[in-house]
Design a protein around this motif. Sequence first.
Motif, PDB file in Angstrom:
ATOM      1  N   LYS A 117      10.550  13.591  14.075  1.00 49.93           N
ATOM      2  CA  LYS A 117       9.856  14.721  14.691  1.00 49.93           C
ATOM      3  C   LYS A 117       8.995  15.462  13.667  1.00 49.93           C
ATOM      4  N   ILE A 118       9.539  15.648  12.483  1.00 52.73           N
ATOM      5  CA  ILE A 118       8.811  16.351  11.438  1.00 52.73           C
ATOM      6  C   ILE A 118       7.515  15.630  11.095  1.00 52.73           C
ATOM      7  N   MET A 119       7.567  14.295  11.085  1.00 54.20           N
ATOM      8  CA  MET A 119       6.426  13.498  10.644  1.00 54.20           C
ATOM      9  C   MET A 119       5.541  13.014  11.792  1.00 54.20           C
ATOM     10  N   ALA A 120       5.854  13.418  13.023  1.00 58.78           N
ATOM     11  CA  ALA A 120       5.092  12.957  14.188  1.00 58.78           C
ATOM     12  C   ALA A 120       3.692  13.560  14.218  1.00 58.78           C
ATOM     13  N   ASN A 121       2.792  12.876  14.928  1.00 62.92           N
ATOM     14  CA  ASN A 121       1.423  13.360  15.145  1.00 62.92           C
ATOM     15  C   ASN A 121       0.995  12.926  16.544  1.00 62.92           C
ATOM     16  N   PRO A 122      -0.250  13.165  16.941  1.00 62.04           N
ATOM     17  CA  PRO A 122      -0.669  12.793  18.300  1.00 62.04           C
ATOM     18  C   PRO A 122      -0.456  11.318  18.659  1.00 62.04           C
ATOM     19  N   GLN A 123      -0.263  10.479  17.660  1.00 61.53           N
ATOM     20  CA  GLN A 123       0.022   9.082  17.958  1.00 61.53           C
ATOM     21  C   GLN A 123       1.472   8.879  18.390  1.00 61.53           C
ATOM     22  N   ASN A 124       2.303   9.909  18.210  1.00 68.21           N
ATOM     23  CA  ASN A 124       3.696   9.896  18.692  1.00 68.21           C
ATOM     24  C   ASN A 124       3.897  11.096  19.600  1.00 68.21           C
ATOM     25  N   PRO A 125       3.232  11.123  20.745  1.00 67.53           N
ATOM     26  CA  PRO A 125       3.200  12.338  21.579  1.00 67.53           C
ATOM     27  C   PRO A 125       4.566  12.831  22.042  1.00 67.53           C
ATOM     28  N   ASN A 126       5.523  11.926  22.230  1.00 66.72           N
ATOM     29  CA  ASN A 126       6.835  12.346  22.717  1.00 66.72           C
ATOM     30  C   ASN A 126       7.645  13.080  21.656  1.00 66.72           C
ATOM     31  N   LEU A 127       7.311  12.861  20.391  1.00 65.38           N
ATOM     32  CA  LEU A 127       8.033  13.507  19.290  1.00 65.38           C
ATOM     33  C   LEU A 127       7.265  14.680  18.696  1.00 65.38           C
ATOM     34  N   TYR A 128       5.968  14.706  18.935  1.00 65.30           N
ATOM     35  CA  TYR A 128       5.073  15.703  18.331  1.00 65.30           C
ATOM     36  C   TYR A 128       5.355  17.090  18.891  1.00 65.30           C
ATOM     37  N   GLN A 129       5.505  18.090  18.010  1.00 66.03           N
ATOM     38  CA  GLN A 129       5.845  19.442  18.450  1.00 66.03           C
ATOM     39  C   GLN A 129       5.396  20.462  17.410  1.00 66.03           C
ATOM     40  N   ALA A 130       5.662  21.737  17.696  1.00 65.02           N
ATOM     41  CA  ALA A 130       5.230  22.808  16.797  1.00 65.02           C
ATOM     42  C   ALA A 130       5.805  22.620  15.399  1.00 65.02           C
ATOM     43  N   LEU A 131       7.062  22.202  15.307  1.00 67.51           N
ATOM     44  CA  LEU A 131       7.691  21.993  14.006  1.00 67.51           C
ATOM     45  C   LEU A 131       6.934  20.938  13.193  1.00 67.51           C
ATOM     46  N   SER A 132       6.430  19.908  13.848  1.00 66.46           N
ATOM     47  CA  SER A 132       5.653  18.860  13.171  1.00 66.46           C
ATOM     48  C   SER A 132       4.410  19.464  12.532  1.00 66.46           C
ATOM     49  N   VAL A 133       3.689  20.257  13.299  1.00 59.11           N
ATOM     50  CA  VAL A 133       2.429  20.855  12.829  1.00 59.11           C
ATOM     51  C   VAL A 133       2.678  21.760  11.626  1.00 59.11           C
ATOM     52  N   LEU A 134       3.663  22.645  11.746  1.00 66.28           N
ATOM     53  CA  LEU A 134       3.902  23.635  10.699  1.00 66.28           C
ATOM     54  C   LEU A 134       4.437  23.001   9.420  1.00 66.28           C
ATOM     55  N   CYS A 135       5.284  21.988   9.552  1.00 67.73           N
ATOM     56  CA  CYS A 135       5.802  21.286   8.365  1.00 67.73           C
ATOM     57  C   CYS A 135       4.685  20.561   7.633  1.00 67.73           C
ATOM     58  N   GLN A 136       3.852  19.846   8.379  1.00 70.36           N
ATOM     59  CA  GLN A 136       2.826  19.018   7.753  1.00 70.36           C
ATOM     60  C   GLN A 136       1.715  19.848   7.112  1.00 70.36           C
ATOM     61  N   LEU A 137       1.411  21.007   7.697  1.00 69.33           N
ATOM     62  CA  LEU A 137       0.398  21.875   7.088  1.00 69.33           C
ATOM     63  C   LEU A 137       0.917  22.534   5.814  1.00 69.33           C
ATOM     64  N   ALA A 138       2.213  22.818   5.776  1.00 66.27           N
ATOM     65  CA  ALA A 138       2.778  23.536   4.631  1.00 66.27           C
ATOM     66  C   ALA A 138       3.137  22.629   3.467  1.00 66.27           C
ATOM     67  N   CYS A 139       3.519  21.390   3.766  1.00 67.78           N
ATOM     68  CA  CYS A 139       4.111  20.536   2.731  1.00 67.78           C
ATOM     69  C   CYS A 139       3.568  19.118   2.749  1.00 67.78           C
ATOM     70  N   GLY A 140       3.642  18.504   1.596  1.00 68.26           N
ATOM     71  CA  GLY A 140       3.544  17.062   1.531  1.00 68.26           C
ATOM     72  C   GLY A 140       4.926  16.515   1.838  1.00 68.26           C
ATOM     73  N   ILE A 141       5.020  15.566   2.759  1.00 67.29           N
ATOM     74  CA  ILE A 141       6.324  15.068   3.212  1.00 67.29           C
ATOM     75  C   ILE A 141       6.456  13.589   2.872  1.00 67.29           C
ATOM     76  N   LYS A 142       7.549  13.252   2.207  1.00 64.25           N
ATOM     77  CA  LYS A 142       7.826  11.855   1.875  1.00 64.25           C
ATOM     78  C   LYS A 142       9.252  11.513   2.269  1.00 64.25           C
ATOM     79  N   VAL A 143       9.433  10.314   2.811  1.00 59.83           N
ATOM     80  CA  VAL A 143      10.780   9.795   3.048  1.00 59.83           C
ATOM     81  C   VAL A 143      11.144   8.968   1.821  1.00 59.83           C
TER      82      VAL A 143
END
Length: 391
Positions: A233-259
């Motif tokens: 969910k954190i890493m989702a984008n419009p290509q994963n519409p079922n998982l994409y949510q507000a938390l995704s947007v705010l996490c990705q704008l604030a941070c670089g995210i790596k698994v």
Amino acid sequence: MWVPWAGLPPRLTLSALTVPGRFCTLRSGAARRKDVPAGHRRALSDFQPKLVPCVGFGKSRVYKHNSEPKRYITNPRVAENLVRILRRKRKSGQLFLECNPGPGFLTRALLESGARVIACESDKAFIPQLEDLGQKLGGKLKVVYCDFFKLDPRGHGALTPPIMTAETLFRNLGIGPNPWSKGAAFKVVGVLPTRNERNTLWKLLHDLYSCTSIYEYGRVEVNMFVTEKECRKIMANPQNPNLYQALSVLCQLACGIKVLHTEPCSSFRTFIQNGQLEKKQHRESEQNLCFIQLSPHRNLFARTLTPFNYDVFFHMVRQCFMKRNAMLIDHLRSLSPIDALHIMNQMRKKHSMKIVDMYPEDFQRLFEIIECSKDGACRWLYDDFMEDTLT
């Protein structure tokens, strides 16, 4: 004491304090539904930002600590793998703040690699063995009876350990505040709470965008195990519409995210209070935990977004996702009295664009266009019932 605007470019430092209509009182740069024409009613606010109450003010009640089940790393192999990932550069004396180390498997591996560790443990049962470990391995370990995930609770009264403020924790450790531009003196590592994973992530984001709690000490890198479902969910984008949510947007704008790593739940043990092992549930062995790295962007506050207006941005994004399949142009009439077609033209987007088709950068651009608009004194609209959500 460092304040949220320290380290910001001079332009933002001044605008955060003086720009008319941006950080204004109600009815100056924002409007209630009843104050604007019916065609513009509904939705958002640009209320006066409120700072987190200081300890010693407000209610006199004691904030009580409720023990919750916690996952601990109890596999030496997992601990060694994590150290290899975290200590690739092998920087001597690198400081880690470990959240709920429990039996200390990762703690020992970090210390043996040459790192220094602050162990914030909320279960007293594990503290004696952690203190013994510190004495055996050269005194590079400081043990604190503290629940990291409950630092700076909202609306608190008197606090007693393991609940405390970040200011108290770091003052006792001799760590001072850092400007956003200079990074942080330590990295955080741990496992997110089993039952409150989502709430903990939201609190981290609020602290990050407001530059409060641990983020008053710079751009703190957080390395945490989260469930695979939450990670997606954190890493989702419009290509994963079922998982994409507000938390995704705010996490990705604030941070670089790596698994950084993925590990089955069977590699962890869940303890309740007083070091007691919880009965293992069969379904846990079928799940994975992802070890993710959240590195705050240095340029997060380089433009319009600041630690003072972030709450309006948060609410704008969350309001949009309440009707995720609606068209953006329809949402705009609820968000702002500014002409919706004018905003769409400035964004250079088709009028048929849906919320779920917007990338995080599109939400940032939308916020900047409305926040910097010179069309009239009112930028944002909100309903009375949303006031409690924002404060």
